[in-house]
Design a protein around this motif. Sequence first.
Motif, PDB file in Angstrom:
ATOM      1  N   PHE A  19       0.841  -1.192   0.000  1.00  0.00           N
ATOM      2  CA  PHE A  19       0.000   0.000   0.000  1.00  0.00           C
ATOM      3  C   PHE A  19       0.874   1.239   0.000  1.00  0.00           C
ATOM      4  O   PHE A  19       1.894   1.296   0.689  1.00  0.00           O
ATOM      5  N   GLU A  20       0.465   2.219  -0.783  1.00  0.00           N
ATOM      6  CA  GLU A  20       1.027   3.558  -0.738  1.00  0.00           C
ATOM      7  C   GLU A  20      -0.172   4.481  -0.632  1.00  0.00           C
ATOM      8  O   GLU A  20      -0.949   4.611  -1.577  1.00  0.00           O
ATOM      9  N   ARG A  34      -8.489   0.516   8.649  1.00  0.00           N
ATOM     10  CA  ARG A  34      -9.919   0.398   8.385  1.00  0.00           C
ATOM     11  C   ARG A  34     -10.368   1.292   7.223  1.00  0.00           C
ATOM     12  O   ARG A  34     -11.025   0.836   6.302  1.00  0.00           O
ATOM     13  N   ASP A  35     -10.001   2.567   7.295  1.00  0.00           N
ATOM     14  CA  ASP A  35     -10.551   3.556   6.364  1.00  0.00           C
ATOM     15  C   ASP A  35      -9.814   3.646   5.032  1.00  0.00           C
ATOM     16  O   ASP A  35     -10.410   4.010   4.017  1.00  0.00           O
ATOM     17  N   LYS A  36      -8.535   3.338   5.023  1.00  0.00           N
ATOM     18  CA  LYS A  36      -7.748   3.485   3.797  1.00  0.00           C
ATOM     19  C   LYS A  36      -7.389   2.143   3.162  1.00  0.00           C
ATOM     20  O   LYS A  36      -7.392   2.019   1.944  1.00  0.00           O
ATOM     21  N   ALA A  37      -7.073   1.128   4.005  1.00  0.00           N
ATOM     22  CA  ALA A  37      -6.661  -0.168   3.466  1.00  0.00           C
ATOM     23  C   ALA A  37      -7.819  -1.164   3.401  1.00  0.00           C
ATOM     24  O   ALA A  37      -7.678  -2.246   2.850  1.00  0.00           O
ATOM     25  N   GLY A  38      -8.965  -0.802   3.965  1.00  0.00           N
ATOM     26  CA  GLY A  38     -10.154  -1.646   3.874  1.00  0.00           C
ATOM     27  C   GLY A  38     -10.158  -2.878   4.753  1.00  0.00           C
ATOM     28  O   GLY A  38     -10.886  -3.823   4.492  1.00  0.00           O
ATOM     29  N   GLY A  41     -11.839  -6.005   9.565  1.00  0.00           N
ATOM     30  CA  GLY A  41     -11.725  -6.960  10.668  1.00  0.00           C
ATOM     31  C   GLY A  41     -11.021  -6.382  11.871  1.00  0.00           C
ATOM     32  O   GLY A  41     -11.156  -6.894  12.980  1.00  0.00           O
ATOM     33  N   VAL A  42     -10.260  -5.323  11.670  1.00  0.00           N
ATOM     34  CA  VAL A  42      -9.607  -4.637  12.785  1.00  0.00           C
ATOM     35  C   VAL A  42     -10.691  -3.814  13.477  1.00  0.00           C
ATOM     36  O   VAL A  42     -11.237  -2.890  12.887  1.00  0.00           O
ATOM     37  N   LYS A  43     -11.011  -4.179  14.700  1.00  0.00           N
ATOM     38  CA  LYS A  43     -12.146  -3.560  15.392  1.00  0.00           C
ATOM     39  C   LYS A  43     -11.727  -2.390  16.274  1.00  0.00           C
ATOM     40  O   LYS A  43     -10.679  -2.411  16.895  1.00  0.00           O
ATOM     41  N   ARG A  44     -12.582  -1.396  16.304  1.00  0.00           N
ATOM     42  CA  ARG A  44     -12.421  -0.272  17.230  1.00  0.00           C
ATOM     43  C   ARG A  44     -13.212  -0.640  18.475  1.00  0.00           C
ATOM     44  O   ARG A  44     -14.422  -0.779  18.435  1.00  0.00           O
ATOM     45  N   GLY A  45     -12.494  -0.811  19.566  1.00  0.00           N
ATOM     46  CA  GLY A  45     -13.139  -1.146  20.827  1.00  0.00           C
ATOM     47  C   GLY A  45     -13.099   0.032  21.774  1.00  0.00           C
ATOM     48  O   GLY A  45     -13.957   0.903  21.745  1.00  0.00           O
ATOM     49  N   CYS A  46     -12.058   0.083  22.573  1.00  0.00           N
ATOM     50  CA  CYS A  46     -11.981   1.083  23.640  1.00  0.00           C
ATOM     51  C   CYS A  46     -11.229   2.351  23.242  1.00  0.00           C
ATOM     52  O   CYS A  46     -11.395   3.380  23.866  1.00  0.00           O
TER      53      CYS A  46
END
Length: 170
Positions: A19-20, A34-38, A41-46
């Motif tokens: 990725f660049e 999450r937002d750029k590489a799609g 599965g990486v979750k935002r928790g705390c």
Amino acid sequence: MTPAASKTIWNATVNKKSFELLINSNAVLLDVLRDKAGCLGVKRGCDMGTCGCCTVMIDGQPRLSCLTMAQDAAGSEIITVEGLADGAHLAPIQQCFADHGGSQCGFCTPGFLVSSQALLNENPNPTDSEIACAIEGNLCRCTGYQQIIESIQAAAAIHRGESASAPAAS
């Protein structure tokens, strides 16, 4: 009014894909993934480093992406939960979590899977105590942890060649 962050080019390999990306210089790795590489599965928790939902491997080491600045991971090899599987074939740790009830609601599961795989990469024969230590930064409100430990032990047996892994999904 707060000035906007400057933009910078960010390079990394995420799940074996280069990725660049143009990102904010103050971007957190969780947001870039999450937002750029799609990598959803990486979750935002705390967002404070206490739940482990956002765990990824950076150059083979488990790290909390909510506490890692994206620039600190530039040039690295990053593995998310999506990168554990081999196409339609789940990684042994993923299949064992499904088979042994290691995940219930599933929200914490990506972090557990990545932390567990990092452990198995370093130690193919972990004790229950070593497993507990490796996953101590991951919180689950559903399972009670016994099924998680059993899942990791089952995956360890597959890694050691003592059990067969599941066939590829269709």
